[in-house]
Design a protein around this motif. Structure first.
Motif, PDB file in Angstrom:
ATOM      1  N   ARG A 215       0.978  -1.063   0.026  1.00  0.00           N
ATOM      2  CA  ARG A 215      -0.272   0.372  -0.339  1.00  0.00           C
ATOM      3  C   ARG A 215       0.714   1.017  -0.168  1.00  0.00           C
ATOM      4  O   ARG A 215       1.990   1.076   0.574  1.00  0.00           O
ATOM      5  N   GLU A 216       0.923   2.442  -0.846  1.00  0.00           N
ATOM      6  CA  GLU A 216       0.916   3.972  -0.821  1.00  0.00           C
ATOM      7  C   GLU A 216       1.002   4.064   0.453  1.00  0.00           C
ATOM      8  O   GLU A 216      -0.078   3.404   1.749  1.00  0.00           O
ATOM      9  N   ARG A 217       1.749   5.641   0.902  1.00  0.00           N
ATOM     10  CA  ARG A 217       1.729   6.025   2.332  1.00  0.00           C
ATOM     11  C   ARG A 217       0.646   6.479   2.664  1.00  0.00           C
ATOM     12  O   ARG A 217      -0.113   7.197   1.278  1.00  0.00           O
ATOM     13  N   SER A 218       0.005   6.838   3.502  1.00  0.00           N
ATOM     14  CA  SER A 218      -1.642   7.572   3.882  1.00  0.00           C
ATOM     15  C   SER A 218      -1.441   8.070   4.918  1.00  0.00           C
ATOM     16  O   SER A 218      -0.064   8.376   5.369  1.00  0.00           O
ATOM     17  N   ASP A 219      -2.239   9.231   5.521  1.00  0.00           N
ATOM     18  CA  ASP A 219      -2.335  10.221   6.576  1.00  0.00           C
ATOM     19  C   ASP A 219      -1.716   9.965   7.736  1.00  0.00           C
ATOM     20  O   ASP A 219      -2.234  10.330   8.991  1.00  0.00           O
ATOM     21  N   LYS A 220      -2.723   8.621   7.766  1.00  0.00           N
ATOM     22  CA  LYS A 220      -2.748   7.311   9.573  1.00  0.00           C
ATOM     23  C   LYS A 220      -0.981   6.717   8.943  1.00  0.00           C
ATOM     24  O   LYS A 220      -0.791   5.607  10.273  1.00  0.00           O
ATOM     25  N   ARG A 221      -0.446   6.277   8.070  1.00  0.00           N
ATOM     26  CA  ARG A 221       0.403   5.267   8.408  1.00  0.00           C
ATOM     27  C   ARG A 221       1.770   5.715   7.191  1.00  0.00           C
ATOM     28  O   ARG A 221       1.008   5.913   5.884  1.00  0.00           O
ATOM     29  N   SER A 222       2.874   4.869   7.391  1.00  0.00           N
ATOM     30  CA  SER A 222       3.597   4.509   5.785  1.00  0.00           C
ATOM     31  C   SER A 222       3.421   3.778   5.289  1.00  0.00           C
ATOM     32  O   SER A 222       2.822   3.822   5.673  1.00  0.00           O
ATOM     33  N   LYS A 223       4.761   4.459   4.125  1.00  0.00           N
ATOM     34  CA  LYS A 223       4.450   2.663   2.582  1.00  0.00           C
ATOM     35  C   LYS A 223       4.286   2.138   3.281  1.00  0.00           C
ATOM     36  O   LYS A 223       5.617   1.333   4.030  1.00  0.00           O
ATOM     37  N   ASP A 224       3.709   0.302   2.944  1.00  0.00           N
ATOM     38  CA  ASP A 224       4.289  -0.029   3.160  1.00  0.00           C
ATOM     39  C   ASP A 224       5.415  -0.842   2.529  1.00  0.00           C
ATOM     40  O   ASP A 224       6.080  -0.330   1.390  1.00  0.00           O
ATOM     41  N   HIS A 225       6.606  -1.001   3.494  1.00  0.00           N
ATOM     42  CA  HIS A 225       7.567  -1.629   3.048  1.00  0.00           C
ATOM     43  C   HIS A 225       8.302  -2.779   1.946  1.00  0.00           C
ATOM     44  O   HIS A 225       9.257  -2.641   1.451  1.00  0.00           O
ATOM     45  N   TYR A 255      -3.673  -0.961  -3.627  1.00  0.00           N
ATOM     46  CA  TYR A 255      -2.234  -1.695  -4.204  1.00  0.00           C
ATOM     47  C   TYR A 255      -0.985  -2.061  -4.828  1.00  0.00           C
ATOM     48  O   TYR A 255      -2.006  -1.774  -6.124  1.00  0.00           O
TER      49      TYR A 255
END
Length: 446
Positions: A215-225, A255
């Motif tokens: 998943r790309e970065r959102s306002d609640k979390r960073s981008k999935d590694h 995703y």
């Protein structure tokens, strides 16, 4: 003598400070068990073993093929550990009995509910920071566990004791067949619970939950590694959810797979034929030639040699096999002196050698994208019987980055008679294609 301080009857008297109460995580049952004679103590609920000095397996609850009362086909609920079941309370990779908290307060109740519904609950986790090889000191009872392994056991012991459910933990510590998205941990689970026969697992009702979902970065979390959790579920053939979707009821997010191998089976990629490039179908033109193959590790040079060059009489010079550049030059010189044509895999020194013998120099440029090369390398190394006749080991990521950094596209004015461009096309049996089409790379470096 010290003089006593004057008493002020008008000053309010403060109560003594209250001591902070520390809540113990040790149950009364555990305390009672501690004071029992050894012959009367309850057996430990959590047992550990290590497979191949690589895979850590912890099993909480009763031993045996299946928990009592469960029949096949079995529904399996599998979870990642970090950022799915637990979150760190300090450093991200710190391990210990008090270094964690539930990813969400609903986690324990959801896992208990799955158990009550008849699911076999398990944890699959990549644990590259856990060392099983360092500090191989031997005590009176044999080899001691490393500090990092002991810290992991302390953390998992605390987590599983609070859940108090029959759960197995599988932790992959190296870059081998156990590491997600490869299915080695799933295969080990099936063997441990005697679920290897057809129909023993209800794949339609089984699922995997993890945060490495692309998943790309959102306002609640960073981008999935990575996409390794999503890819593992796809490799097994079960459904996938992120922690937000499973525990919080969130809607699925967009995703993107870093690499989709099956796309390379469907797409015809014609090679170019311009600016002096020869046709993609390489044919020997002269009695004696020197061919230079230019391409990344994993780009298909070996397969191309076996299928195209060797049948035309070319002798292969490969440093991975011969181990040194000096030996490669000596062997190539002997072949050329005997009138043989030679295929090599680097440009340095070889153009000069061909000119010394007065033979034409031709170039084959392999255009396989870097991440597809990483994929090919992993498939080859991890399937020695099916895909790796030369017994090649998996290459470190720097091998692919280094090639990209050093790459200079071949040009005719270097002395080449022609340049053949070869795009990647999978070649193999149906069994090899089925293996190659799965996801194999945990995290790409290019």
């Amino acid at each position: 003598m010290k003089r006593a301080a004057p008493i002020n009857d008008n000053k309010p008297i403060s109560p003594p400070p209250t001591k902070r109460k520390i809540q113990s995580t040790t149950s009364s049952k555990a305390v009672a068990n501690f004071f029992k004679p050894a012959s009367q103590k309850d057996p430990d609920k959590l047992s550990w073993r290590v497979v191949g000095n690589s895979l850590i397996i912890g099993r909480y609850g009763p031993s045996g093929p299946l928990p009592q009362g469960r029949t096949t086909p079995v529904k399996i609920a599998a979870f990642d550990l970090d950022d799915t079941i637990v979150s760190p309370t300090g450093s991200k990779w710190a391990r210990g009995a008090e270094s964690w908290m539930w990813w969400d307060p609903s986690v324990p109740s959801r896992l208990r509910s799955l158990h009550d519904q008849g699911y076999l609950v398990t944890i699959f986790s990549n644990q590259g920071n856990i060392s099983l090889r360092d500090g191989a000191k031997k005590g009176p009872k044999g080899q001691q566990d490393t500090a990092s392994f002991n810290n992991l056991k302390a953390q998992l012991g605390s987590v599983l004791a609070q859940l108090d459910l029959p759960i197995s933990f599988y932790g992959a510590t190296t870059q081998d067949r156990y590491r997600k998205p490869r299915t080695g941990m799933w295969d080990e689970l099936l063997e441990d619970y005697d679920l290897q026969s057809d129909g023993a697992v209800d794949l339609s009702q089984s699922f995997y939950v993890g945060d490495a979902a692309g998943r790309e970065r959102s306002d609640k979390r960073s981008k999935d590694h990575a996409t390794s959790d999503r890819d593992l579920a796809a490799n097994i053939g079960i459904s996938f959810k992120t922690p937000e979707e499973f525990f919080l009821g969130a809607q699925p997010e967009l995703y993107k797979h870093v690499l989709e191998p099956k796309q390379w089976l469907k797409t015809e990629r014609p090679s170019v034929n311009n600016n002096g490039h020869a046709p993609a179908s390489f044919r020997k033109k002269h009695k004696q030639e020197l061919v230079i193959a230019c391409g990344s590790p994993g780009s298909g040079k070996s397969t191309y040699f076996w299928h195209v060059l060797e049948p035309q009489g070319f002798k292969r010079i490969n440093q991975d096999i011969l181990k040194s550049r000096d030996r490669c030059l000596r062997v190539a010189r002997d072949f050329l002196a005997a009138g043989e044509s030679v295929a090599v895999e680097t440009r340095k020194n070889w153009i000069k050698l061909a000119q010394e013998f007065g033979i034409p120099i031709r170039c084959i440029r392999f255009t396989t994208p870097a991440r597809l090369c990483e994929h090919n390398d992993a498939v080859r190394a991890l399937n020695p019987q099916l895909m790796n006749p030369e017994g090649r080991a998996m290459l470190p990521g720097i091998a692919f980055r280094s090639f990209l950094q050093r790459l200079q596209e071949p040009k005719l004015d270097e002395g080449f008679e022609d340049i053949t461009t070869v795009d990647f096309v999978f070649q193999g049996s149906p069994e090899q294609q089925a293996v190659w089409s799965k996801y194999w790379v945990s995290k790409f470096v290019t």
